[in-house]
Design a protein around this motif. Structure first.
Motif, PDB file in Angstrom:
ATOM      1  N   PRO A  11      48.137  47.817  59.121  1.00 18.43           N
ATOM      2  CA  PRO A  11      46.741  47.719  58.682  1.00 18.43           C
ATOM      3  C   PRO A  11      46.497  48.824  57.657  1.00 18.43           C
ATOM      4  O   PRO A  11      46.735  49.999  57.930  1.00 18.43           O
ATOM      5  N   ALA A  13      43.643  48.614  55.291  1.00 16.46           N
ATOM      6  CA  ALA A  13      42.431  48.185  54.589  1.00 16.46           C
ATOM      7  C   ALA A  13      41.237  49.071  54.919  1.00 16.46           C
ATOM      8  O   ALA A  13      40.105  48.754  54.571  1.00 16.46           O
ATOM      9  N   GLY A  14      41.502  50.193  55.592  1.00 15.83           N
ATOM     10  CA  GLY A  14      40.401  51.095  55.967  1.00 15.83           C
ATOM     11  C   GLY A  14      39.865  51.825  54.740  1.00 15.83           C
ATOM     12  O   GLY A  14      40.482  51.817  53.673  1.00 15.83           O
ATOM     13  N   LEU A  15      38.739  52.486  54.917  1.00 13.19           N
ATOM     14  CA  LEU A  15      38.098  53.128  53.766  1.00 13.19           C
ATOM     15  C   LEU A  15      38.544  54.575  53.577  1.00 13.19           C
ATOM     16  O   LEU A  15      38.295  55.182  52.540  1.00 13.19           O
ATOM     17  N   GLY A  16      39.185  55.142  54.589  1.00  5.86           N
ATOM     18  CA  GLY A  16      39.710  56.504  54.462  1.00  5.86           C
ATOM     19  C   GLY A  16      38.642  57.544  54.189  1.00  5.86           C
ATOM     20  O   GLY A  16      38.829  58.444  53.370  1.00  5.86           O
ATOM     21  N   THR A  17      37.517  57.436  54.888  1.00  9.96           N
ATOM     22  CA  THR A  17      36.390  58.335  54.576  1.00  9.96           C
ATOM     23  C   THR A  17      36.696  59.800  54.879  1.00  9.96           C
ATOM     24  O   THR A  17      36.129  60.684  54.258  1.00  9.96           O
ATOM     25  N   ARG A  18      37.615  60.042  55.825  1.00  9.73           N
ATOM     26  CA  ARG A  18      37.938  61.445  56.139  1.00  9.73           C
ATOM     27  C   ARG A  18      38.661  62.129  54.983  1.00  9.73           C
ATOM     28  O   ARG A  18      38.798  63.338  54.978  1.00  9.73           O
ATOM     29  N   LYS A  28      44.370  55.562  51.077  1.00 10.30           N
ATOM     30  CA  LYS A  28      44.897  56.679  51.882  1.00 10.30           C
ATOM     31  C   LYS A  28      46.403  56.533  52.081  1.00 10.30           C
ATOM     32  O   LYS A  28      47.146  57.506  52.063  1.00 10.30           O
ATOM     33  N   GLU A  29      46.845  55.289  52.252  1.00 11.75           N
ATOM     34  CA  GLU A  29      48.267  55.018  52.546  1.00 11.75           C
ATOM     35  C   GLU A  29      49.175  55.413  51.401  1.00 11.75           C
ATOM     36  O   GLU A  29      50.382  55.497  51.570  1.00 11.75           O
ATOM     37  N   GLN A 105      42.019  41.878  54.121  1.00 11.20           N
ATOM     38  CA  GLN A 105      40.837  42.005  54.966  1.00 11.20           C
ATOM     39  C   GLN A 105      39.706  42.310  53.990  1.00 11.20           C
ATOM     40  O   GLN A 105      39.678  43.384  53.386  1.00 11.20           O
ATOM     41  N   ALA A 108      36.050  46.023  55.685  1.00  4.63           N
ATOM     42  CA  ALA A 108      36.646  46.874  56.712  1.00  4.63           C
ATOM     43  C   ALA A 108      35.838  46.750  58.011  1.00  4.63           C
ATOM     44  O   ALA A 108      34.973  47.578  58.312  1.00  4.63           O
ATOM     45  N   LEU A 109      36.118  45.702  58.768  1.00  4.64           N
ATOM     46  CA  LEU A 109      35.338  45.436  59.986  1.00  4.64           C
ATOM     47  C   LEU A 109      35.997  46.005  61.229  1.00  4.64           C
ATOM     48  O   LEU A 109      35.619  45.669  62.347  1.00  4.64           O
ATOM     49  N   GLY A 110      37.018  46.822  61.045  1.00 10.57           N
ATOM     50  CA  GLY A 110      37.651  47.485  62.182  1.00 10.57           C
ATOM     51  C   GLY A 110      39.137  47.179  62.284  1.00 10.57           C
ATOM     52  O   GLY A 110      39.629  46.196  61.721  1.00 10.57           O
ATOM     53  N   ASP A 133      48.905  56.402  58.729  1.00 10.53           N
ATOM     54  CA  ASP A 133      48.474  57.804  58.628  1.00 10.53           C
ATOM     55  C   ASP A 133      48.963  58.634  59.819  1.00 10.53           C
ATOM     56  O   ASP A 133      48.879  59.859  59.791  1.00 10.53           O
TER      57      ASP A 133
HETATM   58  P1  UTP Z   1      41.142  54.825  60.651  1.00  7.99           P
HETATM   59  O1  UTP Z   1      40.500  54.909  61.960  1.00  7.99           O
HETATM   60  O2  UTP Z   1      41.946  55.990  60.196  1.00  7.99           O
HETATM   61  O3  UTP Z   1      40.009  54.481  59.583  1.00  7.99           O
HETATM   62  O4  UTP Z   1      42.008  53.505  60.604  1.00  7.99           O
HETATM   63  P2  UTP Z   1      40.013  54.595  58.019  1.00  7.99           P
HETATM   64  O5  UTP Z   1      38.861  53.819  57.520  1.00  7.99           O
HETATM   65  O6  UTP Z   1      41.333  54.235  57.412  1.00  7.99           O
HETATM   66  O7  UTP Z   1      39.856  56.153  57.752  1.00  7.99           O
HETATM   67  P3  UTP Z   1      38.633  57.143  58.075  1.00  7.99           P
HETATM   68  O8  UTP Z   1      38.633  57.333  59.560  1.00  7.99           O
HETATM   69  O9  UTP Z   1      37.397  56.511  57.528  1.00  7.99           O
HETATM   70  O10 UTP Z   1      39.014  58.384  57.326  1.00  7.99           O
HETATM   71  C1  UTP Z   1      43.270  53.413  61.207  1.00  7.99           C
HETATM   72  C2  UTP Z   1      44.096  52.414  60.447  1.00  7.99           C
HETATM   73  O11 UTP Z   1      43.481  51.125  60.477  1.00  7.99           O
HETATM   74  C3  UTP Z   1      43.267  50.626  59.177  1.00  7.99           C
HETATM   75  C4  UTP Z   1      43.297  51.849  58.269  1.00  7.99           C
HETATM   76  O12 UTP Z   1      43.699  51.493  56.954  1.00  7.99           O
HETATM   77  C5  UTP Z   1      44.277  52.763  58.977  1.00  7.99           C
HETATM   78  O13 UTP Z   1      45.614  52.457  58.639  1.00  7.99           O
HETATM   79  N1  UTP Z   1      41.994  49.896  59.147  1.00  7.99           N
HETATM   80  C6  UTP Z   1      40.878  50.428  59.704  1.00  7.99           C
HETATM   81  C7  UTP Z   1      41.942  48.642  58.551  1.00  7.99           C
HETATM   82  O14 UTP Z   1      42.969  48.139  58.024  1.00  7.99           O
HETATM   83  N2  UTP Z   1      40.758  47.971  58.529  1.00  7.99           N
HETATM   84  C8  UTP Z   1      39.626  48.478  59.081  1.00  7.99           C
HETATM   85  O15 UTP Z   1      38.593  47.789  59.029  1.00  7.99           O
HETATM   86  C9  UTP Z   1      39.692  49.737  59.687  1.00  7.99           C
END
Ligand code: UTP
Length: 294
Positions: A11, A13-18, A28-29, A105, A108-110, A133
């Protein structure tokens, strides 16, 4: 259906806000630890565990991940012309390494929702999930350690790590009983329950789930069955809890060291340790660190 695990889902597709602002326009990846993007460490771990079939769940702004694992003709041509054979090999190895497919995805719905997006590509078989990560250094690749348990019990397995009380509220935490298993040396548990991000006083143990999973295909029905959880997101931990009602889940306290490279401090720690381990950089970097006289 269980059987040999052939596929691994990343996965991404997260936003990597941290990690803002670095992750505003860059996934982030793709942040490099020394000189390799985070996701490549995870991909190499999968390959060294015997899995070549890689499924990456990407989102908006993630094209650089696809480019990274693709063939780069211009770059290869340039390196060839300049006779930079070592670099050429490194660049070729990345695209030769894997059989990769992508699924999007859109929002980013989780994490649970991201895993569900891979359903068609995974099919009706057990599969691995790697959160890139979480970077892990170990003698036996962490996924391989989990696969050995999955192959024996034919059940889902999550990677566990001991976490001190002051950090436990950042994790999914298991309530689990130890299971005797030859060669596991007290590392294997059967999960009874799990709690997402508990307060230290409410945590059922000090064993946290980190970003490596082997999942049976029944997880997809569980993800579909659960409502959005913490942060309004479809959480993988909630789906695992749902799965637990009908199927066993094991936890394995993996051997090795894990870095949370999605967090700035964890990323810096990983960078220092990975640089120190490098044959080509280690001694010069060690000398530099000593000169800082901290
Ligand atoms: P994280 O909990 O680290 O969230 O996701 P994030 O959005 O990537 O980063 P922060 O917390 O906002 O900094 C854990 C993994 O799940 C993926 C992320 O890409 C990461 O590899 N993920 C998370 C998705 O693919 N989709 C999502 O909707 C949420």
């Amino acid at each position: 259906m269980t059987g040999k695990v052939r596929k691994v889902v990343f996965p991404a597709a997260g936003l990597g806000t941290r990690f803002l602002p670095a992750t505003k326009a860059q996934p982030k990846e793709m942040l490099p630890l020394v000189d390799k993007p985070l996701i490549q460490y995870g991909v190499e771990e999968a390959i060294h565990s015997g899995i070549q079939n890689i499924i990456i769940v990407t989102g908006r702004g993630k094209a650089s991940i696809e480019d990274h694992f693709d063939v780069s003709f211009e770059l290869e041509h340039l390196l060839e012309t300049k006779k930079k054979t070592d670099l050429l090999k490194q660049v070729r190895d990345i695209s030769d390494m894997i059989d990769v497919s992508y699924v999007r995805q859109k929002e980013a719905l989780g994490l649970g929702h991201a895993v569900l997006r891979a359903r068609e590509l995974v099919g009706n078989e057990s599969f691995a999930v790697v959160l890139s990560d979480d970077v892990i250094v170990s003698d036996i690749p962490c996924i391989r350690q989990l696969l050995d348990i999955h192959d024996f019990y034919g059940a889902s397995v999550v990677a566990l790590m001991e976490v001190p009380p002051e950090q436990i509220s950042a994790y999914g935490v298991v309530d689990a009983e130890p299971v005797e298993h030859a060669g596991a040396n007290g590392r294997l548990f059967r999960v009874r329950n799990m709690v997402e991000k508990p307060k230290a006083q409410d945590a059922p143990s000090n064993l946290a789930i980190i970003g490596r999973y082997i999942l049976v295909p029944g997880i997809f029905q569980s993800i579909e069955a659960i409502p959005p959880g913490a942060g309004g997101e479809i959480q993988l931990t909630d789906a695992l809890k749902h799965l637990l009602r009908s199927r066993p889940i094991y936890g394995y306290k993996f051997e090795g060291k894990r870095f949370d490279a999605g967090d700035k401090l964890g990323f810096l720690q990983a960078t220092v340790e990975f640089a120190l381990r490098r044959d080509d950089l280690g001694s010069g970097f060690r000398e530099y660190l000593r000169s800082l006289q901290l």
